[in-house]
Scaffold this motif. Structure first.
Motif, PDB file in Angstrom:
ATOM      1  N   LEU A 169       1.908  -7.469 -10.194  1.00  0.00           N
ATOM      2  CA  LEU A 169       3.228  -7.413 -11.214  1.00  0.00           C
ATOM      3  C   LEU A 169       3.634  -8.623 -11.405  1.00  0.00           C
ATOM      4  N   GLN A 170       3.808  -8.770 -12.599  1.00  0.00           N
ATOM      5  CA  GLN A 170       4.425 -10.403 -12.387  1.00  0.00           C
ATOM      6  C   GLN A 170       5.778 -10.914 -13.031  1.00  0.00           C
ATOM      7  N   LYS A 171       6.852 -11.657 -13.069  1.00  0.00           N
ATOM      8  CA  LYS A 171       7.383 -12.538 -13.691  1.00  0.00           C
ATOM      9  C   LYS A 171       7.299 -13.637 -14.148  1.00  0.00           C
ATOM     10  N   ASN A 172       7.062 -14.066 -15.732  1.00  0.00           N
ATOM     11  CA  ASN A 172       6.974 -15.263 -16.815  1.00  0.00           C
ATOM     12  C   ASN A 172       5.817 -15.779 -16.010  1.00  0.00           C
ATOM     13  N   GLY A 173       4.635 -14.501 -15.838  1.00  0.00           N
ATOM     14  CA  GLY A 173       4.048 -14.487 -15.979  1.00  0.00           C
ATOM     15  C   GLY A 173       2.600 -15.357 -14.408  1.00  0.00           C
ATOM     16  N   GLU A 174       3.849 -15.195 -13.595  1.00  0.00           N
ATOM     17  CA  GLU A 174       3.398 -15.743 -12.189  1.00  0.00           C
ATOM     18  C   GLU A 174       3.385 -14.029 -11.279  1.00  0.00           C
ATOM     19  N   SER A 175       2.610 -14.281 -10.714  1.00  0.00           N
ATOM     20  CA  SER A 175       2.288 -12.686  -9.975  1.00  0.00           C
ATOM     21  C   SER A 175       3.190 -12.927  -8.950  1.00  0.00           C
ATOM     22  N   VAL A 176       4.069 -11.926  -8.617  1.00  0.00           N
ATOM     23  CA  VAL A 176       5.398 -11.395  -8.061  1.00  0.00           C
ATOM     24  C   VAL A 176       4.900 -10.861  -6.838  1.00  0.00           C
ATOM     25  N   PHE A 177       4.229  -9.720  -6.417  1.00  0.00           N
ATOM     26  CA  PHE A 177       3.887  -8.623  -5.398  1.00  0.00           C
ATOM     27  C   PHE A 177       2.450  -7.985  -6.266  1.00  0.00           C
ATOM     28  N   TYR A 186       0.903  -1.380  -0.048  1.00  0.00           N
ATOM     29  CA  TYR A 186      -0.234  -0.403   0.003  1.00  0.00           C
ATOM     30  C   TYR A 186       0.981   1.149   0.003  1.00  0.00           C
ATOM     31  N   ILE A 187       0.973   1.458  -1.072  1.00  0.00           N
ATOM     32  CA  ILE A 187       1.657   2.728  -1.369  1.00  0.00           C
ATOM     33  C   ILE A 187       0.926   4.259  -2.349  1.00  0.00           C
ATOM     34  N   SER A 188       2.177   5.654  -2.058  1.00  0.00           N
ATOM     35  CA  SER A 188       1.769   6.693  -2.803  1.00  0.00           C
ATOM     36  C   SER A 188       2.755   6.537  -4.536  1.00  0.00           C
ATOM     37  N   ASN A 189       1.673   7.247  -5.149  1.00  0.00           N
ATOM     38  CA  ASN A 189       2.265   7.383  -6.722  1.00  0.00           C
ATOM     39  C   ASN A 189       2.484   5.900  -7.036  1.00  0.00           C
ATOM     40  N   THR A 190       1.407   4.741  -7.617  1.00  0.00           N
ATOM     41  CA  THR A 190       1.340   3.643  -7.938  1.00  0.00           C
ATOM     42  C   THR A 190       1.959   3.948  -9.063  1.00  0.00           C
ATOM     43  N   LEU A 191       1.458   4.958 -10.482  1.00  0.00           N
ATOM     44  CA  LEU A 191       1.868   4.983 -11.446  1.00  0.00           C
ATOM     45  C   LEU A 191       3.607   5.000 -11.531  1.00  0.00           C
ATOM     46  N   GLU A 192       3.694   5.944 -11.060  1.00  0.00           N
ATOM     47  CA  GLU A 192       6.117   6.079 -10.558  1.00  0.00           C
ATOM     48  C   GLU A 192       6.145   4.622 -10.381  1.00  0.00           C
ATOM     49  N   ALA A 193       5.701   4.152  -9.499  1.00  0.00           N
ATOM     50  CA  ALA A 193       6.214   2.484  -8.545  1.00  0.00           C
ATOM     51  C   ALA A 193       5.912   1.811  -9.374  1.00  0.00           C
ATOM     52  N   VAL A 194       4.984   1.295  -9.974  1.00  0.00           N
ATOM     53  CA  VAL A 194       4.475  -0.102 -11.091  1.00  0.00           C
ATOM     54  C   VAL A 194       5.849   0.262 -12.265  1.00  0.00           C
ATOM     55  N   GLU A 195       6.395   1.494 -13.013  1.00  0.00           N
ATOM     56  CA  GLU A 195       7.200   1.673 -14.017  1.00  0.00           C
ATOM     57  C   GLU A 195       8.209   1.339 -13.561  1.00  0.00           C
ATOM     58  N   PHE A 196       9.106   1.479 -12.073  1.00  0.00           N
ATOM     59  CA  PHE A 196      10.039   1.532 -11.522  1.00  0.00           C
ATOM     60  C   PHE A 196      10.488   0.293 -11.055  1.00  0.00           C
ATOM     61  N   TYR A 197       8.754  -1.053 -10.223  1.00  0.00           N
ATOM     62  CA  TYR A 197       8.932  -2.103  -9.926  1.00  0.00           C
ATOM     63  C   TYR A 197       9.700  -2.740 -11.611  1.00  0.00           C
ATOM     64  N   LYS A 198       8.521  -2.121 -13.169  1.00  0.00           N
ATOM     65  CA  LYS A 198       8.890  -3.760 -14.035  1.00  0.00           C
ATOM     66  C   LYS A 198      10.637  -3.017 -14.817  1.00  0.00           C
ATOM     67  N   GLN A 199      10.981  -1.598 -14.572  1.00  0.00           N
ATOM     68  CA  GLN A 199      12.491  -1.754 -15.150  1.00  0.00           C
ATOM     69  C   GLN A 199      13.333  -2.407 -13.945  1.00  0.00           C
ATOM     70  N   ALA A 200      13.046  -1.748 -12.776  1.00  0.00           N
ATOM     71  CA  ALA A 200      14.187  -2.478 -12.083  1.00  0.00           C
ATOM     72  C   ALA A 200      14.307  -4.490 -12.191  1.00  0.00           C
ATOM     73  N   PHE A 201      13.538  -4.424 -11.744  1.00  0.00           N
ATOM     74  CA  PHE A 201      13.336  -6.001 -10.982  1.00  0.00           C
ATOM     75  C   PHE A 201      12.520  -6.982 -12.981  1.00  0.00           C
ATOM     76  N   GLY A 202      12.963  -6.600 -13.754  1.00  0.00           N
ATOM     77  CA  GLY A 202      11.823  -6.962 -15.220  1.00  0.00           C
ATOM     78  C   GLY A 202      10.869  -7.598 -14.779  1.00  0.00           C
ATOM     79  N   LEU A 203       9.707  -6.836 -14.136  1.00  0.00           N
ATOM     80  CA  LEU A 203       8.097  -7.238 -13.677  1.00  0.00           C
ATOM     81  C   LEU A 203       7.956  -6.586 -14.911  1.00  0.00           C
ATOM     82  N   SER A 204       6.754  -7.404 -15.374  1.00  0.00           N
ATOM     83  CA  SER A 204       5.131  -6.630 -16.371  1.00  0.00           C
ATOM     84  C   SER A 204       4.075  -7.011 -15.681  1.00  0.00           C
ATOM     85  N   LEU A 205       3.373  -5.775 -16.391  1.00  0.00           N
ATOM     86  CA  LEU A 205       1.794  -5.663 -15.509  1.00  0.00           C
ATOM     87  C   LEU A 205       1.228  -6.220 -15.854  1.00  0.00           C
TER      88      LEU A 205
END
Length: 101
Positions: A43-51, A8-27
């Protein structure tokens, strides 16, 4: 059984983009509030939900969470269990909470 975690965070739009780039995740599955922020974004990695992330719109709650975090307590997440079958969920209850059934 699957375990899921939501931050549970603020600025989810920016956070999603950060997590995608930093950890190679997809939405994955996502829902947005009317203001465009994420009510729920998996946020997923190889089609599996991570968080998942969720926009916290309650400033008082966020403030309390930050205070707890300073004390090394982290209530800014929630963890859920998803059981694959009814038998699995009953077995979990019998093992971990036998006196509560």
């Amino acid at each position: 059984m699957q375990i899921g975690m939501t931050l549970y965070i603020s600025n989810t739009l920016e956070a999603v983009e950060f997590y995608k780039q930093a950890f190679g995740l997809s939405l994955g599955y996502n829902e947005k509030f009317s203001d465009g922020t994420y009510m729920h974004a998996e946020l997923q990695k190889n089609g599996e939900s991570v968080f998942a992330v969720s926009e916290s719109k309650n400033n008082e709650l966020v403030s309390v969470m930050h205070e707890f975090a300073k004390d090394e307590i982290s209530p800014t997440t929630s963890i859920g269990l998803k059981f694959d079958t009814e038998d699995e969920s009953m077995n979990e209850c019998l093992i971990n909470k036998p006196n509560q059934l």
